[in-house]
Scaffold this motif. Structure first.
Motif, mmCIF file in Angstrom:
data_model
loop_
_atom_site.group_PDB
_atom_site.id
_atom_site.type_symbol
_atom_site.label_atom_id
_atom_site.label_comp_id
_atom_site.label_asym_id
_atom_site.label_seq_id
_atom_site.Cartn_x
_atom_site.Cartn_y
_atom_site.Cartn_z
ATOM 1 N N CYS A 66 0.845 -1.190 0.000
ATOM 2 C CA CYS A 66 0.000 0.000 0.000
ATOM 3 C C CYS A 66 0.883 1.243 0.000
ATOM 4 C CB CYS A 66 -0.911 -0.003 1.226
ATOM 5 S SG CYS A 66 -2.199 1.261 1.175
ATOM 6 N N GLY A 76 -8.701 0.471 5.694
ATOM 7 C CA GLY A 76 -9.841 1.111 5.048
ATOM 8 C C GLY A 76 -9.865 0.876 3.551
ATOM 9 N N ILE A 77 -8.716 1.006 2.896
ATOM 10 C CA ILE A 77 -8.644 0.797 1.445
ATOM 11 C C ILE A 77 -8.964 -0.663 1.102
ATOM 12 C CG2 ILE A 77 -7.046 0.671 -0.517
ATOM 13 C CD1 ILE A 77 -5.584 3.100 0.766
ATOM 14 N N ARG A 79 -10.533 -2.937 2.953
ATOM 15 C CA ARG A 79 -11.910 -3.279 3.321
ATOM 16 C C ARG A 79 -12.888 -2.767 2.267
ATOM 17 N NH1 ARG A 79 -12.503 -1.669 8.784
ATOM 18 N NH2 ARG A 79 -11.864 -3.764 9.331
ATOM 19 N N ARG A 80 -12.687 -1.541 1.820
ATOM 20 C CA ARG A 80 -13.572 -0.961 0.790
ATOM 21 C C ARG A 80 -13.469 -1.746 -0.516
ATOM 22 N NH1 ARG A 80 -16.042 4.203 0.142
ATOM 23 N NH2 ARG A 80 -17.384 3.930 -1.654
ATOM 24 N N ALA A 81 -12.261 -2.165 -0.878
ATOM 25 C CA ALA A 81 -12.080 -2.971 -2.090
ATOM 26 C C ALA A 81 -12.800 -4.313 -1.960
ATOM 27 C CB ALA A 81 -10.595 -3.187 -2.360
ATOM 28 N N LEU A 83 -15.441 -5.000 -0.051
ATOM 29 C CA LEU A 83 -16.878 -4.757 -0.129
ATOM 30 C C LEU A 83 -17.319 -4.484 -1.559
ATOM 31 C CD1 LEU A 83 -17.360 -2.591 3.087
ATOM 32 C CD2 LEU A 83 -18.078 -4.967 2.740
ATOM 33 N N THR A 84 -16.519 -3.758 -2.316
ATOM 34 C CA THR A 84 -16.835 -3.491 -3.707
ATOM 35 C C THR A 84 -16.819 -4.788 -4.511
ATOM 36 O OG1 THR A 84 -15.895 -1.264 -3.556
ATOM 37 C CG2 THR A 84 -16.119 -2.189 -5.755
ATOM 38 N N SER A 87 -19.940 -6.861 -3.822
ATOM 39 C CA SER A 87 -21.256 -6.286 -4.161
ATOM 40 C C SER A 87 -21.736 -6.777 -5.519
ATOM 41 C CB SER A 87 -21.182 -4.761 -4.150
ATOM 42 O OG SER A 87 -20.496 -4.303 -5.296
#
Length: 89
Positions: A66, A76-77, A79-81, A83-84, A87
Motif C-alpha cells: 500500500c 480502510g482501502i 476493506r472498501r475494495a 466490499l466493492t 457487491s
C-alpha cells in the motif's frame, strides 16, 4: 531480470494504465489518486523454476503493498475494495 518477470512487469503496467484510464473516464482528467494498493496471490514452484507457457504457479500466499504506510488507511482501502468486490453492482 528473468523473462517471466519482464512479462509480469509489462502486464502490470498495461493493467495499471487501463485502471487509470477508467478513473479518468469516470472522474475526468483532473483527479487525485490519494492512495493505492496492490494485492496479489503469490506463488512459487517447488524447485524455484519459472512455469512453462500455459502453466501457473500454485497460489500459496496473498501479499499486498500500500502506498499509505498508516495501518488504519491500509485497512480502510482493503476493506472498501473487498466490499466493492463482493457487491452485486
Amino acid at each position: 531480470m528473468s523473462t517471466y518477470r519482464a512479462k509480469l512487469e509489462a502486464q502490470i503496467i498495461t493493467e495499471l494504465r487501463q485502471w487509470l484510464d477508467g478513473i479518468e473516464t469516470h472522474y475526468g482528467p483532473t483527479f487525485a489518486l490519494e492512495a493505492y494498493a496492490f494485492v496479489g496471490a503469490v506463488g512459487f514452484t517447488p524447485d524455484g523454476e519459472e512455469p512453462d507457457e500455459g502453466e501457473s504457479f500454485a497460489r500459496s500466499a496473498v501479499g499486498y503493498h500500500c502506498s499509505d504506510s498508516r495501518q488504519w488507511a491500509q485497512v480502510g482501502i482493503l476493506r472498501r475494495a473487498l466490499l466493492t468486490a463482493e457487491s452485486d453492482d
